[in-house]
Design a protein around this motif. Structure first.
Motif, PDB file in Angstrom:
ATOM      1  N   ALA A  56       0.836  -1.208   0.000  1.00 26.43           N
ATOM      2  CA  ALA A  56       0.000   0.000   0.000  1.00 26.43           C
ATOM      3  C   ALA A  56       0.868   1.254   0.000  1.00 26.43           C
ATOM      4  N   GLU A  57       1.932   1.240   0.791  1.00 23.69           N
ATOM      5  CA  GLU A  57       2.841   2.392   0.824  1.00 23.69           C
ATOM      6  C   GLU A  57       3.512   2.597  -0.530  1.00 23.69           C
ATOM      7  N   ALA A  58       3.887   1.513  -1.177  1.00 22.35           N
ATOM      8  CA  ALA A  58       4.525   1.617  -2.493  1.00 22.35           C
ATOM      9  C   ALA A  58       3.538   2.160  -3.525  1.00 22.35           C
ATOM     10  N   GLU A  59       2.311   1.694  -3.477  1.00 21.02           N
ATOM     11  CA  GLU A  59       1.297   2.183  -4.403  1.00 21.02           C
ATOM     12  C   GLU A  59       1.038   3.670  -4.176  1.00 21.02           C
ATOM     13  N   LYS A  60       1.003   4.086  -2.935  1.00 17.30           N
ATOM     14  CA  LYS A  60       0.814   5.509  -2.622  1.00 17.30           C
ATOM     15  C   LYS A  60       1.965   6.336  -3.203  1.00 17.30           C
ATOM     16  N   ALA A  61       3.183   5.849  -3.041  1.00 18.00           N
ATOM     17  CA  ALA A  61       4.353   6.562  -3.561  1.00 18.00           C
ATOM     18  C   ALA A  61       4.301   6.639  -5.083  1.00 18.00           C
ATOM     19  N   ARG A  62       3.884   5.553  -5.752  1.00 21.71           N
ATOM     20  CA  ARG A  62       3.768   5.569  -7.207  1.00 21.71           C
ATOM     21  C   ARG A  62       2.720   6.582  -7.659  1.00 21.71           C
ATOM     22  N   THR A  63       1.605   6.615  -6.962  1.00 21.16           N
ATOM     23  CA  THR A  63       0.539   7.556  -7.304  1.00 21.16           C
ATOM     24  C   THR A  63       1.019   8.993  -7.125  1.00 21.16           C
ATOM     25  N   ALA A  65       4.065  10.065  -7.256  1.00 20.95           N
ATOM     26  CA  ALA A  65       5.063  10.355  -8.291  1.00 20.95           C
ATOM     27  C   ALA A  65       4.377  10.671  -9.618  1.00 20.95           C
ATOM     28  N   ARG A  66       3.340   9.925  -9.964  1.00 20.18           N
ATOM     29  CA  ARG A  66       2.596  10.193 -11.197  1.00 20.18           C
ATOM     30  C   ARG A  66       1.959  11.576 -11.149  1.00 20.18           C
ATOM     31  N   LEU A  67       1.418  11.930  -9.991  1.00 21.39           N
ATOM     32  CA  LEU A  67       0.795  13.254  -9.847  1.00 21.39           C
ATOM     33  C   LEU A  67       1.826  14.369 -10.003  1.00 21.39           C
ATOM     34  N   ARG A  68       3.014  14.173  -9.430  1.00 22.99           N
ATOM     35  CA  ARG A  68       4.077  15.188  -9.557  1.00 22.99           C
ATOM     36  C   ARG A  68       4.512  15.323 -11.010  1.00 22.99           C
ATOM     37  N   GLU A  69       4.605  14.190 -11.704  1.00 22.26           N
ATOM     38  CA  GLU A  69       5.031  14.212 -13.101  1.00 22.26           C
ATOM     39  C   GLU A  69       4.023  14.916 -13.995  1.00 22.26           C
TER      40      GLU A  69
END
Length: 71
Positions: A56-63, A65-69
């Motif tokens: 869950a923490e990894a998925e949150k970090a991926r999300t 990162a996508r938002l920042r990009e």
């Protein structure tokens, strides 16, 4: 958190409860093997919960990162 992460976390919680029940049943009847089985099930359940937490923490970090990009 996707549904598989949530399911893994729930499974870990349920399995932990089942393991504790088995341990207590072993204590009630004085069966050391059942006590140990229950404890091992609790350890496995804790590992499942921890894995779900990290996923869950990894998925949150991926999300994030996508938002920042996309900004």
């Amino acid at each position: 958190m996707d549904s598989s992460d949530a399911k893994a976390g729930i499974k870990g919680a349920v399995d932990g409860i089942k393991g504790k029940a088995k341990e207590m049943a072993g204590v009630a009847v004085g069966n050391d093997d059942v006590i140990e089985e229950g404890r091992e099930e609790q350890k496995t359940a804790a590992a499942h919960r921890e894995t779900a937490k990290h996923e869950a923490e990894a998925e949150k970090a991926r999300t994030e990162a996508r938002l920042r990009e996309s900004s």
